[in-house]
Structures are given as structure tokens and as C-alpha cells.
Design an enzyme around this catalytic site. Structure first.
Site, PDB file in Angstrom:
ATOM      1  N   ARG A 255      19.024   8.654  -5.807  1.00 29.31           N
ATOM      2  CA  ARG A 255      19.808   7.869  -6.755  1.00 29.31           C
ATOM      3  C   ARG A 255      21.083   8.622  -7.138  1.00 29.31           C
ATOM      4  NH1 ARG A 255      14.565   7.735  -8.900  1.00 29.31           N
ATOM      5  NH2 ARG A 255      15.146   8.929 -10.763  1.00 29.31           N
TER       6      ARG A 255
ATOM      7  N   SER B 170       9.029   1.030  -2.221  1.00 30.97           N
ATOM      8  CA  SER B 170       9.972   1.723  -3.103  1.00 30.97           C
ATOM      9  C   SER B 170      11.358   1.823  -2.472  1.00 30.97           C
ATOM     10  CB  SER B 170       9.449   3.118  -3.457  1.00 30.97           C
ATOM     11  OG  SER B 170       8.328   3.037  -4.309  1.00 30.97           O
TER      12      SER B 170
ATOM     13  N   THR C   2       7.608   6.068 -14.188  1.00 30.76           N
ATOM     14  CA  THR C   2       6.329   6.186 -14.887  1.00 30.76           C
ATOM     15  C   THR C   2       5.525   7.413 -14.468  1.00 30.76           C
ATOM     16  OG1 THR C   2       5.183   4.834 -13.244  1.00 30.76           O
ATOM     17  CG2 THR C   2       6.187   3.676 -15.096  1.00 30.76           C
TER      18      THR C   2
ATOM     19  N   HIS D 266      12.854  11.729  -5.051  1.00 27.91           N
ATOM     20  CA  HIS D 266      13.283  10.393  -5.488  1.00 27.91           C
ATOM     21  C   HIS D 266      14.592  10.464  -6.268  1.00 27.91           C
ATOM     22  CE1 HIS D 266       9.927   8.094  -4.045  1.00 27.91           C
ATOM     23  NE2 HIS D 266       9.048   8.848  -4.673  1.00 27.91           N
TER      24      HIS D 266
ATOM     25  N   GLY E 211       0.816  -1.208   0.000  1.00 30.58           N
ATOM     26  CA  GLY E 211       0.000   0.000   0.000  1.00 30.58           C
ATOM     27  C   GLY E 211       0.848   1.255   0.000  1.00 30.58           C
ATOM     28  N   ALA E 212       0.197   2.403   0.033  1.00 28.71           N
ATOM     29  CA  ALA E 212       0.909   3.679   0.067  1.00 28.71           C
ATOM     30  C   ALA E 212       1.755   3.783   1.334  1.00 28.71           C
ATOM     31  CB  ALA E 212      -0.097   4.828   0.020  1.00 28.71           C
ATOM     32  N   ARG E 213       2.994   4.231   1.149  1.00 32.25           N
ATOM     33  CA  ARG E 213       3.937   4.434   2.262  1.00 32.25           C
ATOM     34  C   ARG E 213       4.188   3.147   3.051  1.00 32.25           C
ATOM     35  NH1 ARG E 213       4.258   8.009  -0.604  1.00 32.25           N
ATOM     36  NH2 ARG E 213       4.307  10.250  -0.190  1.00 32.25           N
TER      37      ARG E 213
END
Length: 204
Positions: A84, A32, A51, A80, A26-28
């Protein structure tokens, strides 16, 4: 010994070695961050297929095709990106993930991370594609996952564990998302689900 420890099934990231890994939650939920940490273990240049769209079209401006920047989304993208380092190459592709995957695969990256499937599905729905067409594209992606020799990690949302959405469009998205997760889970060697930031291995 604490009896609660017998029920602790959280996953050690360093024990994972699948060719393809699907991270669902789910969210959070931590999916990721986990996917990025997993991919960071690979040496050399890595590919990130993003995306998320930077712009959207206001419904009242559709006739003029006027794109409006979404400032909240831009902030998220920048956050985000900062996670990286220079070992990552980003492919921004909101509509054609199979094509982006093929492109990244041909450039010999050590691992490819796709984040995320849910935004991709939402983008396709916003382009007024129907369920059958969208799921065919998911099946095309699943086929490429199985044929790709480069290690893959894919992020997707779980949206079907709450109440039934009020609106038809939201119910349609929920159904497509659930079916897409099933297709991709079948194609991937391993699947990890997330709850409260804790990864749980359910396949592989």
C-alpha cells in the site's frame, strides 16, 4: 472456437461497480490481492481497516497478561504494508470493526477496505465471546455496510468446504464464519468467490 471458453466465468475487475463488495475464498486463493487491486482503482485517500493482531498472549502467561510478539505475523503485516502506498491510511482494529468503519466513513475516504473478517471473528473468540454475541456484532457491521455511502470492499475466508474439524473450538469457529459470511453477503451489493486465484462473481 474452444468449447472450454464457454465455461470460463472468471471476472474482469474493471466491470465491477458495486457500492459494497465481499471477497470470499480459502487461504491463498487471491482474495486479498484482488480486493487491493480493486480498491487501487479509486483516486484520492483510501482507508484500510486491518484486523490482524501483532501480539498474542501465551496460555501459560494469561495470569500476568503477558503479550508475546508473533514474528511470523509481523513479517506478514510488513509485507502487506509494502503493498500500500501513501494514498492509504491504516486503521488497526482487531475487535471493533463497526467502530473503525464509522470512523473511516466520517473522514470521507474514497473507498474503505476491511481485511479480514476471519481474523476479527477469531479475535473475538479468543476474548471468550460466545456465538450469539459475535453474530450480533456481525449484524451490526452488516447494518453499517448498508447505510455507508462510501464504497466498501471486504475480505473474508471460506472455511466450511473441508472436513469437519476435530476440535470443538475449531467447529465453533467454522460455524460462526459460515454464518457471518451469509450475513455479510446478504448486506453487500456484490459477492466474489475465489478458487485457484480466479475470481467468480456469485452476486451482483
Amino acid at each position: 472456437m474452444n468449447s472450454c471458453l464457454a465455461f470460463d466465468k472468471r471476472l474482469d475487475i474493471f466491470t465491477l461497480t458495486p457500492q459494497s463488495l465481499l471477497c470470499v475464498g480459502g487461504a491463498r486463493s487471491g482474495k486479498s490481492d484482488f480486493a487491493l487491486a480493486y480498491a487501487e482503482r479509486f483516486q484520492g485517500q483510501k482507508a484500510f481497516i486491518a484486523t490482524m493482531q501483532k501480539n498474542f498472549i501465551l496460555s501459560e502467561s494469561r495470569e500476568n497478561n503477558e503479550e508475546i510478539p508473533d514474528t511470523e505475523i509481523l513479517v506478514r503485516i510488513q509485507k502487506h504494508q509494502k503493498q500500500r502506498d501513501s494514498s492509504w491510511t491504516t486503521f488497526e482494529e482487531p475487535f471493533d470493526i463497526p467502530m473503525a468503519l464509522e470512523l473511516a466513513k466520517n473522514q470521507k475516504y474514497t473507498i474503505i477496505l476491511i481485511d479480514c473478517i476471519s481474523l476479527w471473528l477469531s479475535n473475538l473468540l479468543c476474548m471468550e465471546e460466545n456465538e450469539e454475541t459475535i453474530l450480533k456484532k456481525v449484524e451490526t457491521l452488516a447494518d453499517k455496510i448498508q447505510k455507508t455511502q462510501t464504497p466498501l470492499v471486504i475480505v473474508s475466508n471460506e472455511v466450511g468446504m473441508g472436513i469437519v474439524p476435530l476440535y470443538k473450538s475449531a467447529r465453533l469457529f467454522r460455524d460462526i464464519q459460515g454464518k457471518a459470511n451469509q450475513i455479510l453477503a446478504d448486506a453487500c451489493e456484490a459477492v466474489v468467490t475465489f478458487s485457484c486465484g480466479i475470481p467468480l462473481l456469485i452476486k451482483g
